[in-house]
Design a protein around this motif. Structure first.
Motif, PDB file in Angstrom:
ATOM      1  N   LYS A  48       9.844   4.937 -13.497  1.00 10.72           N
ATOM      2  CA  LYS A  48      11.058   5.504 -13.952  1.00 10.72           C
ATOM      3  C   LYS A  48      12.233   5.051 -13.315  1.00 10.72           C
ATOM      4  O   LYS A  48      13.281   4.998 -13.780  1.00 10.72           O
ATOM      5  CB  LYS A  48      10.782   6.921 -13.748  1.00 10.72           C
ATOM      6  CG  LYS A  48      10.011   7.510 -14.944  1.00 10.72           C
ATOM      7  CD  LYS A  48       9.699   9.006 -15.000  1.00 10.72           C
ATOM      8  CE  LYS A  48       9.033   9.504 -16.225  1.00 10.72           C
ATOM      9  NZ  LYS A  48       8.632  10.781 -15.813  1.00 10.72           N
ATOM     10  N   GLY A  89      10.200   5.022 -19.426  1.00  8.18           N
ATOM     11  CA  GLY A  89      10.359   6.451 -19.510  1.00  8.18           C
ATOM     12  C   GLY A  89       8.964   7.106 -19.381  1.00  8.18           C
ATOM     13  O   GLY A  89       7.987   6.649 -18.403  1.00  8.18           O
ATOM     14  N   ALA A  90       8.442   7.791 -20.292  1.00  4.22           N
ATOM     15  CA  ALA A  90       6.878   8.211 -20.062  1.00  4.22           C
ATOM     16  C   ALA A  90       5.679   7.315 -20.358  1.00  4.22           C
ATOM     17  O   ALA A  90       4.686   7.527 -20.209  1.00  4.22           O
ATOM     18  CB  ALA A  90       6.663   9.421 -21.196  1.00  4.22           C
ATOM     19  N   ARG A 150      10.361  15.715 -21.928  1.00  2.00           N
ATOM     20  CA  ARG A 150       9.543  16.694 -20.869  1.00  2.00           C
ATOM     21  C   ARG A 150       9.288  15.907 -19.939  1.00  2.00           C
ATOM     22  O   ARG A 150       8.434  14.874 -19.839  1.00  2.00           O
ATOM     23  CB  ARG A 150       8.239  16.893 -21.644  1.00  2.00           C
ATOM     24  CG  ARG A 150       8.347  17.824 -22.749  1.00  2.00           C
ATOM     25  CD  ARG A 150       6.978  18.129 -23.576  1.00  2.00           C
ATOM     26  NE  ARG A 150       7.175  18.736 -24.504  1.00  2.00           N
ATOM     27  CZ  ARG A 150       6.037  19.232 -25.372  1.00  2.00           C
ATOM     28  NH1 ARG A 150       4.740  18.782 -25.085  1.00  2.00           N
ATOM     29  NH2 ARG A 150       6.387  19.604 -26.412  1.00  2.00           N
ATOM     30  N   ASN A 151      10.258  16.036 -19.013  1.00  2.00           N
ATOM     31  CA  ASN A 151      10.083  15.276 -17.616  1.00  2.00           C
ATOM     32  C   ASN A 151       9.755  16.282 -16.390  1.00  2.00           C
ATOM     33  O   ASN A 151      10.403  17.002 -16.090  1.00  2.00           O
ATOM     34  CB  ASN A 151      11.314  14.527 -17.329  1.00  2.00           C
ATOM     35  CG  ASN A 151      11.454  13.533 -16.298  1.00  2.00           C
ATOM     36  OD1 ASN A 151      10.498  12.529 -16.612  1.00  2.00           O
ATOM     37  ND2 ASN A 151      12.185  13.510 -15.493  1.00  2.00           N
ATOM     38  N   TYR A 170      -1.112  16.583 -17.638  1.00  4.02           N
ATOM     39  CA  TYR A 170      -1.031  15.832 -16.332  1.00  4.02           C
ATOM     40  C   TYR A 170      -2.189  16.138 -15.429  1.00  4.02           C
ATOM     41  O   TYR A 170      -2.672  15.269 -14.810  1.00  4.02           O
ATOM     42  CB  TYR A 170       0.284  16.272 -15.225  1.00  4.02           C
ATOM     43  CG  TYR A 170       1.495  15.671 -16.176  1.00  4.02           C
ATOM     44  CD1 TYR A 170       2.068  14.421 -15.849  1.00  4.02           C
ATOM     45  CD2 TYR A 170       2.229  16.582 -17.114  1.00  4.02           C
ATOM     46  CE1 TYR A 170       3.162  13.812 -16.282  1.00  4.02           C
ATOM     47  CE2 TYR A 170       3.152  15.897 -17.799  1.00  4.02           C
ATOM     48  CZ  TYR A 170       3.689  14.574 -17.294  1.00  4.02           C
ATOM     49  OH  TYR A 170       5.110  14.182 -17.823  1.00  4.02           O
ATOM     50  N   ARG A 182      18.213   7.824 -19.322  1.00  5.54           N
ATOM     51  CA  ARG A 182      17.931   8.836 -20.094  1.00  5.54           C
ATOM     52  C   ARG A 182      16.498   9.157 -19.807  1.00  5.54           C
ATOM     53  O   ARG A 182      15.828   8.222 -19.370  1.00  5.54           O
ATOM     54  CB  ARG A 182      17.755   8.050 -21.694  1.00  5.54           C
ATOM     55  CG  ARG A 182      19.091   7.831 -22.396  1.00  5.54           C
ATOM     56  CD  ARG A 182      18.935   7.323 -23.801  1.00  5.54           C
ATOM     57  NE  ARG A 182      20.277   6.951 -24.426  1.00  5.54           N
ATOM     58  CZ  ARG A 182      20.269   6.591 -25.558  1.00  5.54           C
ATOM     59  NH1 ARG A 182      19.387   6.314 -26.357  1.00  5.54           N
ATOM     60  NH2 ARG A 182      21.421   6.476 -26.107  1.00  5.54           N
ATOM     61  N   LYS A 187       2.449  23.259 -20.801  1.00  6.07           N
ATOM     62  CA  LYS A 187       3.286  22.013 -20.483  1.00  6.07           C
ATOM     63  C   LYS A 187       2.589  20.923 -19.534  1.00  6.07           C
ATOM     64  O   LYS A 187       2.750  19.697 -19.706  1.00  6.07           O
ATOM     65  CB  LYS A 187       4.445  22.315 -19.827  1.00  6.07           C
ATOM     66  CG  LYS A 187       5.832  21.661 -20.046  1.00  6.07           C
ATOM     67  CD  LYS A 187       7.227  22.187 -19.858  1.00  6.07           C
ATOM     68  CE  LYS A 187       7.130  23.329 -18.778  1.00  6.07           C
ATOM     69  NZ  LYS A 187       8.434  23.757 -18.650  1.00  6.07           N
ATOM     70  N   GLU A 235       5.951   8.065 -28.098  1.00  7.19           N
ATOM     71  CA  GLU A 235       7.145   7.718 -27.281  1.00  7.19           C
ATOM     72  C   GLU A 235       7.325   6.291 -28.179  1.00  7.19           C
ATOM     73  O   GLU A 235       8.847   6.392 -28.300  1.00  7.19           O
ATOM     74  CB  GLU A 235       6.333   7.098 -26.035  1.00  7.19           C
ATOM     75  CG  GLU A 235       6.270   8.299 -24.783  1.00  7.19           C
ATOM     76  CD  GLU A 235       7.669   8.923 -24.565  1.00  7.19           C
ATOM     77  OE1 GLU A 235       8.735   8.143 -24.341  1.00  7.19           O
ATOM     78  OE2 GLU A 235       7.452  10.123 -24.750  1.00  7.19           O
ATOM     79  N   PRO A 289      13.138  11.324 -20.214  1.00  6.10           N
ATOM     80  CA  PRO A 289      12.178  11.837 -21.267  1.00  6.10           C
ATOM     81  C   PRO A 289      12.378  13.314 -21.494  1.00  6.10           C
ATOM     82  O   PRO A 289      12.459  14.036 -20.441  1.00  6.10           O
ATOM     83  CB  PRO A 289      10.784  11.645 -20.897  1.00  6.10           C
ATOM     84  CG  PRO A 289      10.958  10.512 -20.018  1.00  6.10           C
ATOM     85  CD  PRO A 289      12.237  10.635 -19.171  1.00  6.10           C
ATOM     86  N   ASN A 325       9.778   7.382 -30.684  1.00  9.54           N
ATOM     87  CA  ASN A 325      11.044   8.001 -30.375  1.00  9.54           C
ATOM     88  C   ASN A 325      11.909   6.976 -29.786  1.00  9.54           C
ATOM     89  O   ASN A 325      13.134   6.986 -30.078  1.00  9.54           O
ATOM     90  CB  ASN A 325      10.829   8.835 -28.908  1.00  9.54           C
ATOM     91  CG  ASN A 325      11.839   9.558 -28.501  1.00  9.54           C
ATOM     92  OD1 ASN A 325      12.761   9.735 -29.237  1.00  9.54           O
ATOM     93  ND2 ASN A 325      11.693  10.127 -27.196  1.00  9.54           N
ATOM     94  N   ASP A 376      16.602  12.387 -23.391  1.00  9.94           N
ATOM     95  CA  ASP A 376      16.620  11.409 -24.473  1.00  9.94           C
ATOM     96  C   ASP A 376      16.147  11.809 -25.943  1.00  9.94           C
ATOM     97  O   ASP A 376      15.063  11.665 -26.145  1.00  9.94           O
ATOM     98  CB  ASP A 376      15.479  10.303 -24.022  1.00  9.94           C
ATOM     99  CG  ASP A 376      15.472   8.996 -24.930  1.00  9.94           C
ATOM    100  OD1 ASP A 376      16.404   9.089 -25.767  1.00  9.94           O
ATOM    101  OD2 ASP A 376      14.464   8.065 -24.728  1.00  9.94           O
TER     102      ASP A 376
END
Ligand SMILES: Nc1ncnc2c1ncn2[C@@H]1O[C@H](COP(=O)(O)OP(=O)(O)OP(=O)(O)O)[C@@H](O)[C@H]1O
Ligand SMILES: Nc1ncnc2c1ncn2[C@@H]1O[C@H](COP(=O)(O)OP(=O)(O)OP(=O)(O)O)[C@@H](O)[C@H]1O
Ligand SMILES: [Mg+2]
Ligand SMILES: [Mg+2]
Lengths: 290, 367, 331, 253, 241
Positions: free
Chosen positions: A257, A264-265, B178-179, A226, B174, A222, C138, B176, C141, B147
């Motif tokens: 964020k 988001g990401a 995988r946050n 990162y 919202r 996971k 993303e 993500p 999404n 999300d």
């Protein structure tokens, strides 16, 4: 405002502790160890068990995680990793991701797939606030603690690498192990130590990070991305590079964020791509001279 | 040659992020078989478990293979929405009943007339919270959802119902899927100072949100946390620590549901799986098996998919979660939704039910 | 110079040898096409293997032949898959047209994305390609009105292949369709890698400095091959979307990129059949292991990877080398 | 009066604080056999890197056959006939010498962007490759992977690659370093035997070879051009003796 | 003059292949040995075997009475071997200065009062002092050669192994380096083994000479004697110089 900055720093520092071991093995030893997260996970699980089953206090768990994982790393280095050094990067990827897979499945088998939780001592749970209005700074004690540990760690590592010859001996051993040995460098020991310290740092990171990032068997996969982001953006030639990168990413991620939640990401990935296209060797590269 | 066998293809995420869903459901399904025998209407029941890693194209291939090669009579399981949706056309094409035991987006049952759901839908449980909260001193809310499909469902239905009841939603966040760190979102909530924070995140991430909620001192700042039951997942509740005490959630199942049927279920489950406590996933799997068993009994082992499907529709029974029935029109489950509060019993944390809204249909299908 | 004529012919045949078809290859392809007949129940697996094999071969073009590592090749695979699915849903259901459109658009994406891989080290490329794929993920999404977001793109109805062959539940049409496309693209790739153009790629992989010094336009070569590889990956993605009738976010996911890399490395890089071999081994094993032990198959795959590297790929995957001595590298 | 093929004007190259090339202005005539000598670190290799486009000069310009090529991409310079060898071998390790040379010849003949027919399909290419292999005694290792070859053979291949580009201007950076003494002469013979209109610039520390080869010499010191002239003048120049040749007879006995 | 190095029955090679057969000689303290031979006759192999970088198949090596062949490569450096490999092998990710400090060893007790350290190396090669912070890859070919020699010296060895140290160096530096080697061996009691393509150049500064062919010693003599016999040299090396 300040709180966001603080959270970003703490998050970045945490990423740094988790990734610094990888920065050492990848950057200094030029070995791609995708099983790095597995060592971190081991640190996390050790902490959880030491606390739950043995009643070891949290603070004592941190060095415990470091030492046990470092020893495990040393053992693996002697048995499995050593033949990998000379192999092409792709083989290293294959090998280490295989190890990560095995670790994931093994932890799942022995411990189960559910989330594990670390019970922090009371004094780490609170929160202190200073200032008010736009300057309000709320500091979670645990995050403060992470920042402190990380700062100490950075200083110590930096001292070891710059004030001792260890850093240059290590790089010499990586550049040309045969000649390095012929010139008096004990290549095996240098690698063993480095690998053990790298693993130990991962273990420490896992112990510290389990509280915030959560801990389950998929941990190594996971968060691998990162760690890699931190190392690649930071450049692989120093400790300060990954630190700066981790801070930058941590702050950018948290602030991104907070201010534009919809992104988001996106923020982190975009930032990474832009930085790497601008400086392909990472933000901090080793040039001639200091 | 297999004519005296009845095969159930159970497709679940057994590895990866969603693995715990698969484990719970498989364990519950096996428990049901152990309790009710593996021969029904003269047929030997065979359970074929496949791991799809929650990847829809794998789900689809596995489903297709189960149907074509193994000639299964029912496909079941489906940990996540895309997986359930991916298999839906196959169910239609091959007229094989598809029993959805976990995935909770409202629209799933519309994807094929052969889908029957034994789990729940997020609209179902979120509207219950939308009803309860305004009556209990929550006037303003910030929503925080993962999300993806179910998260969006939860956000939409909670918000609608909450506003209908006179509440005010200040902000919808919202996160993500995988946050790693919820800090920025929670800080935003804190700065918005609502009466309560409504949370939906898939089980697993719940603990992290909870912890950081406390760490940020949001409870002390007067913000309550309300959520769907995914956040205080029974399987993990104990590990969340005392900080979880008092959190109010709405859901259709609690391991602490005070009924004899549930006591029996929980005891048997924990006996068979000492490391686990059954959660809402488990009960979805358990009831799903029941739906299949009963349909098989009703058709006396004769007839194909259509007959089975017909026998699944309209089943009414007492589940460990309480009374439920399969709506013959929508093929979705209709059930009581409970409001629960985390409390400590015998040194363990439980979601203790204190209010119930009876016979909730999936509001997603109302229109 | 008396000798040249005879030595020249020796050299000529040496150079041409690699490009020549071997009998075994014909047999292998014949067997592949016969599989859906012989074992109709495994057509779906054949289909999936054909698709990932094609995907792996496209990665080999850039990784094995040009030395550009990528952890984000799924970007093109996924883009192709979504394009094909959307094309079928919104424009027309004909698979061949959809395939061509998806391939062309993926290639264009590859052309644009090629700016990211021109500079830097292996690690940089790994991360930039990975980042590109994640960004696309993303994006897919966020554009849920178009792509269906995390629920996946539903309601894709495919027409019959060439207007003649309907996709059946057994997946036989799907398998043949994918095999046929794979064969066509394989033929093209095979030409490329054995041509002077292919040799310039290897030259760039081996020594970029020298490649420049003999006049090879390195940058444009990289751009071209990245574009081609992206197009082919897009075709593989399109095949997946068309034969399964939907697309979901995980076609773009990291696991997809990582798996294809693993397959390729297992099968051996710089050898088109390496992608095929890797796909077959990986998929069959995964299929078999996850049937035997749905919870812990990962452990065994992991063990296989570790052994593969420790013992050596040649010795694990090529049983006939267990007897004789190790041979030098084959290209 | 022979024509100038390659020239530099006021060329400067700085690496951070180090000025490796300092205001170098020089010319290479058509058909010249020109040697570039100078102490270690004088900037000889750097100069070659500038001429071939591996480095971009901080200041100054370079022209080839009357055209300004200061910022031209390296591969385009090769297309115009400017070719070099490297002080440290730069080979295609996974290819055989045969493949390497076939590729280089294809590139030179402009067919290296063909993707539809195999590398060996062109007779002209194969013939030229065969010829080069023979000329450089590489026939016996023609089908061995380059990385497994002995140093001497690798060195020969290094030079062969450059010649396969059919240079009009050839830049040689210490071509015989590591080549056994007995074979050095022969190697330079091959170079010397190039068509008369090919210009050669040679860097070398083996003075026996340099003096037997060159008809003109340039001396570089600390990045700066010290002097230029015919071999005899240079050999007797006291400044050159002082900074480079030395006085002892230790080297050429 | 007391004995420093004694080699007996030495055979060594790479993997299974044996390149050196039954090599034996003795070298005294402060003595310089010229190691000559045609290409590929095993000169480098012999040097590398002393440094511990090949596979030794048999025989013994004693350095000052210590059994060198039993030591791991890095221990040999401690025992007093300083190695200049043929391909220089500068550590490319270290700066010039780090290349020196990474391997530096303090002067040995009883050694000279003026031990080698980076400072002394810079004095010998001022060129390197100006390039202190350049990375290994940012050096010219000749500078790399100088650094390789300096790097061996800061080990403060008893025996210096120089494998073609003059290759790629400007004539004037060659002269200087030869003089320096002479000085170091004479004044500081350092012994050296030098491999070189130009026999005349090193025979002039050597005490002993050994000629290798096909991995065995075919000739041993005083350097001066051999130098005076061009016809013998010619026969042994095949090149009249
Ligand atoms: N990338 C670089 N960064 C910094 N300095 C460099 C770099 N490349 C070369 N130099 C320096 O520039 C100077 C010139 O180097 P160059 O390689 O051109 O010398 P050279 O004349 O070829 O010497 P040699 O005869 O020893 O090969 C040297 O002092 C070298 O240290
Ligand atoms: N790594 C190696 N593996 C196998 N054989 C080798 C290796 N290195 C050298 N050899 C072989 O050992 C023999 C002796 O080589 P060595 O390098 O010692 O010769 P040398 O006398 O130093 O030659 P030169 O003058 O070219 O440096 C040669 O036949 C060579 O092919
Ligand atoms: Mg040079
Ligand atoms: Mg040698």
């Amino acid at each position: 405002m300040l709180t966001i900055l603080f959270d970003g720093i703490a998050y970045g520092m945490l990423l740094f502790v988790l990734a610094v071991g990888l920065a050492v093995t990848l950057g200094l030893m030029n070995f791609i160890n995708l099983a790095h997260g597995a060592f971190a996970m081991a640190g996390g699980y050790l902490t959880v068990f030491a606390m739950q089953k043995l009643g070891v206090p949290f603070l004592a768990c941190l060095p415990f995680a470091f030492i046990v994982v470092a020893l495990a790393g040393a053992l693996l280095e002697r048995t499995l990793y050593r033949p990998m050094y000379g192999k092409p990067h792709l083989d290293q990827v294959l090998f280490s991701i295989g190890l990560a897979f095995m670790a994931v499945a093994a932890v799942d088998y022995f411990v189960g797939s559910s989330q594990q939780n670390v019970q922090l001592p009371e004094w780490l749970r609170g929160r202190t606030e200073v200032g008010d209005g736009a300057l309000l700074l709320g500091m979670g004690h645990y995050r403060l603690f992470i920042i402190a540990v990380c700062a100490v760690l950075t200083v110590v590592l930096q001292l070891i690498l710059s004030k001792t010859r260890f850093g240059s001996r290590l790089r010499a051993a990586v550049d040309d192990p045969r000649v390095a040995a012929g010139l008096g460098i004990n290549v095996n020991i240098v690698f063993l130590l480095t690998f053990a310290v790298g693993s130990g740092l991962a273990g420490l990171g896992g112990a510290l990070g389990a509280e915030i990032l959560g801990l389950d068997p998929t941990f190594p996969l996971k968060y691998m991305i990162y760690f890699l982001i931190v190392v690649s953006v930071g450049g692989t030639s120093s400790i300060t590079g990954p630190l700066a990168a981790a801070l930058l990413l941590g702050i950018a991620d948290v602030a991104g964020k907070y201010f534009i939640p919809k992104m988001g990401a996106f923020t982190v990935y975009l930032l990474m791509i832009l930085i790497l296209m601008w400086r392909p060797q990472g933000l901090f590269t080793r040039k001639g001279g200091r | 040659q297999d004519s005296n066998k009845f095969k159930i293809g159970l497709i679940l995420p057994m590895t990866g992020q969603q693995a715990s869903t698969g484990r719970q459901i498989e364990a519950a399904a096996r428990l049901y078989m152990a309790q009710n025998g593996d021969t029904v209407a003269g047929k030997k029941i065979e359970l074929i478990v496949k791991d799809d890693v929650a990847t829809p194209d794998v789900t689809k291939r596995l489903a297709q293979e189960l149907i074509v090669n193994d000639k299964v009579n029912v496909i079941a399981g489906f940990g996540v929405t895309p997986a359930a949706l991916a298999a839906a056309p196959l169910a239609t094409q091959s007229k094989t009943p598809q029993v959805v035991m976990a995935a909770a987006t409202s629209s799933i049952t519309e994807a094929s007339p052969y889908i029957v759901r034994s789990s729940f839908t997020l609209p179902q449980v979120s509207v219950a919270m939308g009803d309860w909260a305004p009556k209990n001193g929550v006037k303003t809310v910030v929503t925080l959802v993962a999300d993806y499909g179910p998260g969006n469902d939860a956000e939409k239905f909670f918000t609608e119902r909450f506003q209908l009841n006179g509440g005010k939603v200040i902000e919808k966040l919202r996160v993500p899927l995988r946050n790693p760190d919820f800090a920025p979102f929670l800080q935003k909530v804190r700065d918005a100072k609502p009466d309560a924070l409504f949370v939906f995140v898939p089980s697993g991430a719940g603990a992290a949100v909870m912890k950081q909620f406390l760490e940020r001192g949001m409870d002390k700042a007067g913000i309550r946390m309300i959520a769907t039951g995914d956040v205080t997942d029974d399987d993990q509740l104990n590990d969340m620590g005392d900080g979880a005490l008092g959190v109010v959630t709405s859901h259709h199942y609690s391991a602490a549901h005070p009924s004899p049927a549930n006591k029996k279920f929980v005891e048997a489950f924990q006996k068979a799986n000492p490391k686990m406590r059954p959660n809402f996933m488990a009960v979805g799997g358990y009831d799903g098996m029941r739906v299949i068993y009963e349909a098989l009994k009703a058709t006396k082992g004769q007839g194909g998919g259509d007959a089975l499907l017909a026998a699944m529709k309209g089943q009414i029974f007492e589940s460990p979660r309480g009374p439920v029935y399969i709506d013959a029109q929508t093929r979705d489950i209709v059930q009581d939704v409970y409001l629960r509060k985390v409390e400590k019993k015998d040194g363990q944390l439980y979601n203790v039910e204190f209010d119930v809204i009876k016979g909730v249909k999936d509001p997603g299908k109302a229109k | 110079m008396g000798a040249p004529s005879s030595t020249t012919t020796t050299y000529e045949s040496a150079l041409l040898r690699k490009a020549r078809w071997r009998p075994l290859e014909f047999v292998a392809w014949a067997v592949a096409f016969a599989l859906p007949f012989a074992m109709p129940s495994h057509s779906l697996l054949v289909n999936e293997i054909a698709i990932v094999a094609l995907f792996a071969m496209s990665l080999d073009l850039i990784l094995g032949y040009t030395g550009i590592v990528s952890l984000g090749h799924a970007a093109f695979f996924g883009f192709g898959a979504y394009t094909a699915a959307l094309f079928a849903k919104l424009v027309m259901p004909d698979p061949t047209v959809g395939l061509v459109v998806a391939t062309a658009l993926s290639a264009m994406l590859g052309l644009v994305a090629s700016v990211t891989i021109l500079r830097g080290s292996d690690l940089t490329r790994l991360m930039v390609t990975l980042g590109t794929a994640l960004l696309l993920l993303e994006l897919a999404n966020k554009l849920d009105w178009l792509t269906g977001g995390a629920d996946g793109l539903q309601g894709v109805v495919m027409g019959p292949v060439l207007g003649l062959f309907e996709f059946d539940l057994y997946g036989r049409t799907a398998a043949w369709y994918s095999l046929a496309v794979m064969l066509l693209l394989f033929l093209a790739m095979r030409r490329i890698v054995h041509s002077p153009f292919g040799a310039t790629l290897k030259a760039i992989r081996d020594n970029r400095l020298r490649a420049m010094a003999i006049g090879i336009p390195v940058v444009s070569r990289l751009v071209v091959i990245y574009t081609v590889a992206a197009g082919i990956a897009g075709a593989a993605g399109a095949l997946l979307a068309q034969t399964t009738g939907f697309a979901s976010l995980d076609v773009l996911a990291f696991d997809r990129s990582a798996d294809v890399l693993l397959m390729l490395v297992i099968g051996g890089v710089g050898w088109l059949y390496g992608g095929v071999a890797g796909a077959i081994v990986f998929k069959l094993l995964q299929n078999w292991l996850s049937a035997v032990t749905p919870q812990y198959w990962m452990f065994w795959i992991g063990l296989l990877l570790v052994l593969l590297v420790l013992v050596g790929r040649d010795r694990v995957l090529k049983p006939w080398t267990w007897l004789g001595k190790k041979k030098g590298g084959t290209a | 009066m022979t024509e100038t093929v390659l020239s530099t004007q006021g060329l400067v190259m700085r690496f951070g604080g180090i000025t490796a090339t300092n205001n170098v202005t020089m010319e290479l005539k058509r058909g010249a056999r020109h040697a570039l000598i100078g102490p270690n670190g004088a900037g000889k290799t750097t100069l070659i890197n500038l001429l071939t486009g591996v480095l971009v000069p901080t200041e100054g310009r370079i022209s080839l056959l009357g055209e300004d090529i200061t910022t031209l991409a390296p591969h385009k310079r090769v297309a115009r006939g400017l070719v070099r060898t490297f002080q440290i071998n730069q080979l295609f390790d996974s290819m055989t010498p045969l493949e390497t040379l076939a590729l280089v010849v294809s590139q030179h003949q402009g067919i290296a962007s063909q993707w539809w027919r195999p590398l060996g399909a062109s007779k002209a290419v194969t013939e030229r490759a065969a010829q080069l292999l023979e000329q450089f005694h590489l026939g016996d290792v023609a089908q061995q992977q380059t990385k497994f070859m002995a140093y001497g053979k690798r060195r020969l291949l290094e030079i062969a690659i450059a010649l396969a580009c059919e240079p009009r201007v050839l830049l040689l950076d210490e071509p015989v370093a590591g080549v056994p003494a007995g074979e050095r002469e022969e190697l330079l013979q091959t170079v010397a035997a190039l068509p008369a209109d090919v210009s050669v610039l040679l860097i070398e520390h083996d003075m026996d070879l340099v003096f037997s080869f060159a008809d003109r010499m340039t001396v570089l010191v600390n990045g700066t051009l010290l002097t230029e002239g015919d071999p005899e003048t240079i050999a007797n120049d006291p400044k050159v003796k002082e900074v480079y040749l030395g006085h002892g007879e230790a080297v050429h006995v | 003059m007391s004995e420093l190095l004694r080699i007996e029955n030495l055979s060594a090679g790479y993997g299974e292949a044996v390149v050196l057969h039954d090599v034996a000689f003795v070298l005294g303290e402060g003595q310089t040995l010229a190691l000559l031979g045609r290409n590929g006759t095993g000169k480098t192999t012999l040097i590398n075997t002393l440094a511990g970088a090949t596979r030794q198949h048999g025989g013994t090596i004693a350095l000052g009475g210590q059994a060198l062949h039993k030591l791991a490569p890095h221990q040999r450096a401690a025992a007093g071997i300083g190695w200049v490999p043929q391909e220089r092998n500068i550590f490319k990710s270290l700066t010039v200065h780090e290349n020196l400090t990474a391997v530096e060893r303090p002067g040995r007790p009883g050694g000279t009062s003026n031990p080698w350290n980076p400072q002394r190396v810079y004095e010998m090669f001022p060129r390197l002092a100006e390039r202190k912070t350049n990375l290994g890859t940012q050096l010219s070919g000749g500078e790399q050669q100088m650094l390789a020699v300096g790097r061996a010296l800061v080990l403060n060895p008893k025996l210096l192994l120089l494998d073609e140290p003059l290759e790629g160096l400007a004539p004037i530096i060659v002269e200087e380096l030869l003089r320096a080697i002479r000085r170091i061996t004479q004044d500081e009691g350092l012994a050296a083994i030098i491999v070189e393509q130009h026999p005349q150049a090193i025979l002039a500064i050597s005490d002993e000479a050994v000629v290798l062919d096909h991995g065995t010693i075919v000739h041993t003599d005083k350097a001066a004697t051999l130098r005076a016999q061009p016809e013998v040299l010619d026969r042994l090396l095949g090149v009249a110089r």
